[in-house]
Design an enzyme around this catalytic site. Structure first.
Site, PDB file in Angstrom:
ATOM      1  CG  ASN A 168     112.512  33.760  27.659  1.00 12.16           C
ATOM      2  OD1 ASN A 168     112.843  34.845  26.693  1.00 12.16           O
ATOM      3  ND2 ASN A 168     113.653  32.973  28.210  1.00 12.16           N
ATOM      4  CG  ASP A 232     102.072  29.957  10.829  1.00 12.76           C
ATOM      5  OD1 ASP A 232     101.076  30.552  11.071  1.00 12.76           O
ATOM      6  OD2 ASP A 232     102.227  28.779  10.298  1.00 12.76           O
ATOM      7  CG  ASP A 238      92.937  27.343  11.505  1.00 15.02           C
ATOM      8  OD1 ASP A 238      93.119  28.747  11.804  1.00 15.02           O
ATOM      9  OD2 ASP A 238      92.361  26.984  10.552  1.00 15.02           O
ATOM     10  CG  ASP A 257     107.723  31.983  33.182  1.00 13.05           C
ATOM     11  OD1 ASP A 257     107.821  32.369  34.443  1.00 13.05           O
ATOM     12  OD2 ASP A 257     108.703  31.648  32.723  1.00 13.05           O
ATOM     13  CD  GLU A 281     107.633  36.040  36.384  1.00 11.75           C
ATOM     14  OE1 GLU A 281     108.085  35.751  37.388  1.00 11.75           O
ATOM     15  OE2 GLU A 281     107.908  35.695  35.263  1.00 11.75           O
TER      16      GLU A 281
END
Length: 477
Positions: A168, A232, A238, A257, A281
């Site tokens: 976040n 991305d 990858d 979270d 969560e």
């Protein structure tokens, strides 16, 4: 993420006496007992990791028919000094022997406070304690080498390892002029030591993609998942964060979270591109919100609805609330149940709560301090064994009042299931109940009762539970 209302309960529960009242051959008619029965229309949860086999072989966990149990392998402010990975590694064999199938680790990458951070203020997702930045080489928990040794050991024990993922917000960037705010912001991550996922002001709100998303946290720069560059680096390329954690570091799953801070599509995209177990969560007691998020994220979610109902039931003497709706009743495949975690610890009467989550559907979590420090480990191990070997099938609630709760797991694929009897009162209680079994001897697998009653031909039998405790019954085999 650490919340300001974090409470710590250090109640050490004493062992209850295994003495019993009454006659195990009592043929009293059940007609004098008013028994209320309610069937919860949910499917049994046999799809968790390591869902086949039974028992523990040479220290390597193999779960029984009831599935596995998750250990939260940390608590808030574990000792600093860089030894936590070694501490957890040293416990894995015992956890495996106890029947624990997976361990959830704290955020593993370097954060703003370096060797003192619990990891929830991430700076460099690719620094696992191997770069000298933010004042240290190691993280609070140790070095990358020690983390990799922990993961290798867990896999040798046939246990999975889940990473705590904080996407976040970020912290620890340098100041830069930001044309979208007209001020300087701490959003320059171009100098991260790993050289991977370098970020600037346009990778955080507000920016060219908008002013905000679902939520920001604590004043930290709020990562912009709408930016294709961010997508991305998180899950697309990858060497993205997700794929690097899974393919290089060998994590098996994710605890996301503060998922209130971004749309469920973010976790859905991560899961689609990276794979592995995931749980979010979403700190919300509304079961409709939990179910909505889990479905849209294609992820499990912590069952906060059950958490708050257990607090009311076991601490406030109202077991009737266990009839209420919870995530595990909506979809046990996507419900992760818990009694405490590093953020919140409000349930004082914990052993009945653990008896509840370890006999019911959902994926139960054990909190490190409850297991290693605060509660009786032998009793918890008994409940884990019962969960792994007996907790199968759909759930039928047989009786509830303020002080008593009785539920039946109906069994699955030849496994007999169980009956759990939780008693919040100060005296022994007895009830006639309908079981899964006709004319068969049963016993209490907790050892709290020494009765060995035989069910009647119509599957009814009288069972008992000790004061302020529980009993768990199944076939004597």
């Amino acid at each position: 993420m650490k919340k300001t209302h974090f409470l710590v309960s250090m109640l050490a529960l004493a062992l209850f006496s295994s003495c019993q009242n009454g006659d195990e051959n009592d043929n009293e008619s059940r007609g004098s007992q008013e028994v209320h029965s309610k069937t919860v229309n949910v499917t049994n949860h046999d799809g968790r990791p390591f869902s086949t086999g039974s028992g523990s072989i040479n220290g390597k966990f193999v779960s029984g028919p009831g599935g596995g149990v998750l250990m939260q392998g940390f608590y808030w402010d574990v000792p600093d000094g860089g030894n936590w990975w070694n501490t957890v590694k040293g416990k894995l064999t015992d956890w495996s022997n106890a029947g624990i199938s997976a361990v959830w680790l704290p955020p593993a990458s370097k954060a703003q406070n370096g060797a003192y951070s619990m990891g929830y203020d991430p700076t460099d997702y690719y620094d696992f304690g191997n770069f000298n930045q933010n004042g240290s080489v190691e993280t609070r928990f140790g070095s990358r080498t020690e983390l990799e040794a922990l993961i290798t050991k867990a896999h040798a024990e046939n246990m999975q390892v889940y990473a705590d993922i904080v996407i976040n917000h970020n912290s620890g960037g340098q100041s830069q002029a930001n044309p979208f705010t007209g001020t300087s912001t701490w959003t320059d991550f171009s100098g991260v030591a790993s050289g991977k996922f370098q970020r600037s002001y346009n990778d955080f709100y507000k920016n060219s993609y908008g002013n905000n998303d679902e939520g920001a946290f604590g004043g930290f720069p709020d990562l912009c998942h709408a930016n294709p560059y961010v997508q991305d680096w998180l899950w697309g390329r990858d060497d993205s964060v997700g794929k690097y954690y899974k393919n290089v570091m060998k994590f098996d799953g994710w605890r996301f979270d503060y998922v209130k801070g971004f749309g469920p599509w973010v976790v859905n995209n991560w899961n689609s591109n990276v794979g592995g177990f995931s749980v979010g969560e979403l700190w919300d007691s509304n079961v409709n919100t939990l179910e909505w998020w889990a479905n849209n994220a294609n992820s499990s979610v912590f069952d906060f609805a059950a958490y708050y109902k257990m607090d009311e039931a076991f601490d406030n003497g109202n077991l009737n609330v266990l009839n209420d709706d919870m995530m595990w009743k909506r979809n046990p495949y996507k419900a992760v149940t818990f009694v405490a975690n590093h953020d919140t610890d409000i349930i004082n009467n914990k052993m009945p709560a653990y008896a509840y989550i370890l006999t019911h559907e959902g994926y139960p979590t054990i909190f490190y301090r409850d297991y290693e420090e605060w509660l009786n480990k032998e009793r918890l191990n008994n409940l884990i064994w019962i969960h792994n070997n007996k907790a199968t099938g759909t759930t039928s609630i047989l009786y509830t009042d303020n002080d008593e709760y009785i539920a039946r797991r109906n069994g699955y694929n030849g496994n007999p299931g169980l009956v759990v009897y939780i008693n919040n009162s100060s005296s022994w209680q007895e009830r006639w109940i309908e079981t899964n079994w006709s004319s068969q001897q049963i016993k209490d697998f907790t050892g709290n009762s020494s009765w060995y009653p035989t069910t009647q031909g119509d599957k009814w039998v009288k069972i008992q539970a000790p004061p302020n405790s529980y009993s768990i019954w199944s076939l004597n085999q």
